[in-house]
Design an enzyme around this catalytic site. Structure first.
Site, PDB file in Angstrom:
ATOM      1  N   ASP A  67     -39.099 -46.088  53.999  1.00  0.00           N
ATOM      2  CA  ASP A  67     -37.718 -45.657  53.777  1.00  0.00           C
ATOM      3  C   ASP A  67     -37.524 -44.163  54.006  1.00  0.00           C
ATOM      4  O   ASP A  67     -38.487 -43.401  54.127  1.00  0.00           O
ATOM      5  CB  ASP A  67     -37.266 -46.040  52.361  1.00  0.00           C
ATOM      6  CG  ASP A  67     -38.368 -45.869  51.310  1.00  0.00           C
ATOM      7  OD1 ASP A  67     -39.285 -45.069  51.542  1.00  0.00           O
ATOM      8  OD2 ASP A  67     -38.304 -46.543  50.276  1.00  0.00           O
ATOM      9  N   ASN A 136     -36.639 -50.379  38.075  1.00  0.00           N
ATOM     10  CA  ASN A 136     -35.774 -51.556  38.071  1.00  0.00           C
ATOM     11  C   ASN A 136     -36.341 -52.675  38.955  1.00  0.00           C
ATOM     12  O   ASN A 136     -35.635 -53.615  39.290  1.00  0.00           O
ATOM     13  CB  ASN A 136     -34.357 -51.179  38.533  1.00  0.00           C
ATOM     14  CG  ASN A 136     -34.340 -50.606  39.951  1.00  0.00           C
ATOM     15  OD1 ASN A 136     -35.375 -50.561  40.618  1.00  0.00           O
ATOM     16  ND2 ASN A 136     -33.171 -50.188  40.405  1.00  0.00           N
ATOM     17  N   HIS A 138     -37.440 -52.315  42.105  1.00  0.00           N
ATOM     18  CA  HIS A 138     -37.226 -52.210  43.562  1.00  0.00           C
ATOM     19  C   HIS A 138     -38.540 -51.987  44.298  1.00  0.00           C
ATOM     20  O   HIS A 138     -39.501 -51.452  43.748  1.00  0.00           O
ATOM     21  CB  HIS A 138     -36.173 -51.142  43.917  1.00  0.00           C
ATOM     22  CG  HIS A 138     -36.598 -49.717  43.731  1.00  0.00           C
ATOM     23  ND1 HIS A 138     -35.812 -48.776  43.105  1.00  0.00           N
ATOM     24  CD2 HIS A 138     -37.720 -49.048  44.117  1.00  0.00           C
ATOM     25  CE1 HIS A 138     -36.439 -47.611  43.119  1.00  0.00           C
ATOM     26  NE2 HIS A 138     -37.593 -47.738  43.723  1.00  0.00           N
ATOM     27  N   GLU A 143     -32.934 -52.597  46.195  1.00  0.00           N
ATOM     28  CA  GLU A 143     -32.518 -52.591  44.796  1.00  0.00           C
ATOM     29  C   GLU A 143     -32.227 -54.011  44.308  1.00  0.00           C
ATOM     30  O   GLU A 143     -32.001 -54.909  45.129  1.00  0.00           O
ATOM     31  CB  GLU A 143     -31.237 -51.745  44.663  1.00  0.00           C
ATOM     32  CG  GLU A 143     -31.401 -50.294  45.109  1.00  0.00           C
ATOM     33  CD  GLU A 143     -32.093 -49.417  44.070  1.00  0.00           C
ATOM     34  OE1 GLU A 143     -32.935 -49.929  43.291  1.00  0.00           O
ATOM     35  OE2 GLU A 143     -31.822 -48.212  44.044  1.00  0.00           O
TER      36      GLU A 143
HETATM   37  C1  F6R Z   1     -40.811 -44.915  48.252  1.00  0.00           C
HETATM   38  C2  F6R Z   1     -40.514 -46.270  47.833  1.00  0.00           C
HETATM   39  C3  F6R Z   1     -40.107 -46.570  46.430  1.00  0.00           C
HETATM   40  C4  F6R Z   1     -41.111 -46.041  45.417  1.00  0.00           C
HETATM   41  C5  F6R Z   1     -40.638 -46.353  43.988  1.00  0.00           C
HETATM   42  C6  F6R Z   1     -41.589 -45.804  42.956  1.00  0.00           C
HETATM   43  O1  F6R Z   1     -41.162 -44.887  49.619  1.00  0.00           O
HETATM   44  O2  F6R Z   1     -40.572 -47.147  48.630  1.00  0.00           O
HETATM   45  O3  F6R Z   1     -39.952 -47.956  46.275  1.00  0.00           O
HETATM   46  O4  F6R Z   1     -42.354 -46.647  45.642  1.00  0.00           O
HETATM   47  O5  F6R Z   1     -39.379 -45.786  43.793  1.00  0.00           O
HETATM   48  O6  F6R Z   1     -41.540 -44.408  43.009  1.00  0.00           O
HETATM   49  P1  F6R Z   1     -42.612 -43.531  42.215  1.00  0.00           P
HETATM   50  O7  F6R Z   1     -43.926 -43.818  42.811  1.00  0.00           O
HETATM   51  O8  F6R Z   1     -42.180 -42.110  42.454  1.00  0.00           O
HETATM   52  O9  F6R Z   1     -42.512 -43.927  40.790  1.00  0.00           O
END
Ligand code: F6R
Length: 244
Positions: A67, A136, A138, A143
């Site tokens: 992403d 959440n 994701h 989401e």
């Molecule tokens: C980022 C991504 C997100 C993160 C998720 C957890 O490329 O795909 O799904 O893996 O938001 O983020 P952290 O690791 O910062 O808790």
């Protein structure tokens, strides 16, 4: 779904790096799907250390990130392009021409998504996809929703994600509201999936991912249906999971 319990973030990171390193050794020209965020930083540190020791050769590896924020230029320190260069690409012997991240700066968002899907498909989809998980549930920026997404698409980030990601910006109001994200269907096409989670803020999402119903209300729950998914969680992230 295979669950591996780690003691802490460091242990989780070393275990994840071991699995990725094994993938690179077994198939030097493998395709890796990569994530950003706090979860993989320790894993990337370990891979960089092994690469510098000559133990993990990235020269033939190609990578596809999940992403990118809409509107952030690659030079912007909050962009995922910048994150990947800082935390991994500049520290290993990867050919930058083999690294791909969705283009959040293309004014034609639909074209950016179609182009990225075509690139991932042409690469034959990842041999190994590394994932973090949001509080959440994701994965990527997929989401909670009423259905699972398919290909790369533009996402309106949820209030929970904006709040969680605001730590890296000057508060929630400066977090971009939209991101491009690879879809859930594309993630599921990876031959192997490796999810890492650390800390008690992830405990609920980890429980729902591993033990809850498979539902788009928790996008990560679909990973229960993947034939080769490994989850590495530390003690805090595992605190709501049934004890072995
Ligand atoms: C980022 C991504 C997100 C993160 C998720 C957890 O490329 O795909 O799904 O893996 O938001 O983020 P952290 O690791 O910062 O808790």
């Amino acid at each position: 779904m295979r669950i591996i319990y780690a003691t802490d973030y460091r242990d989780m990171s070393r275990k994840a790096a071991n699995i990725i390193s094994a993938q690179v050794i077994l198939k030097p020209d493998c395709v890796l799907g990569l994530a950003t965020g706090d979860s993989p930083i320790g894993t990337y540190d370990q891979l960089a250390a092994w690469n510098q020791k000559g133990d993990c050769d990235f020269s033939q590896v190609s990578t596809y990130n999940l992403d990118e924020y809409v509107g952030l230029a690659p030079e912007n320190p909050q962009s995922y392009h910048y994150f990947m260069r800082k935390n991994l690409f500049s520290r290993v012997n990867i050919d930058m021409a083999n690294t791909y991240i969705p283009n959040g700066c293309n004014p034609d968002i639909e074209a950016a998504c179609t182009e990225y899907d075509a690139l991932v498909a042409a690469a034959g989809y990842p041999d190994l996809q590394l994932l973090g998980i949001g509080q959440n549930g994701h994965i990527g920026f997929n989401e909670p929703d009423v259905s699972f997404s398919k290909g790369t698409h533009c996402v309106e980030l949820s209030a929970s994600t904006l709040r969680a990601n605001s730590r890296l910006f000057d508060g929630p109001d400066s977090v971009p509201r939209r991101a491009l994200s690879v879809g859930v269907q594309t993630i599921m096409l990876a031959r192997r999936i490796l999810v890492i989670a650390s800390g008690e803020t992830k405990a609920r999402a980890v429980y729902d991912m591993c033990f809850g119903p498979v539902t788009p209300a928790c996008p990560a729950s679909i990973l229960q249906l993947h034939p080769n998914c490994t989850v590495i969680i530390d003690q805090d992230a595992a605190s709501l999971c049934p004890k072995e």
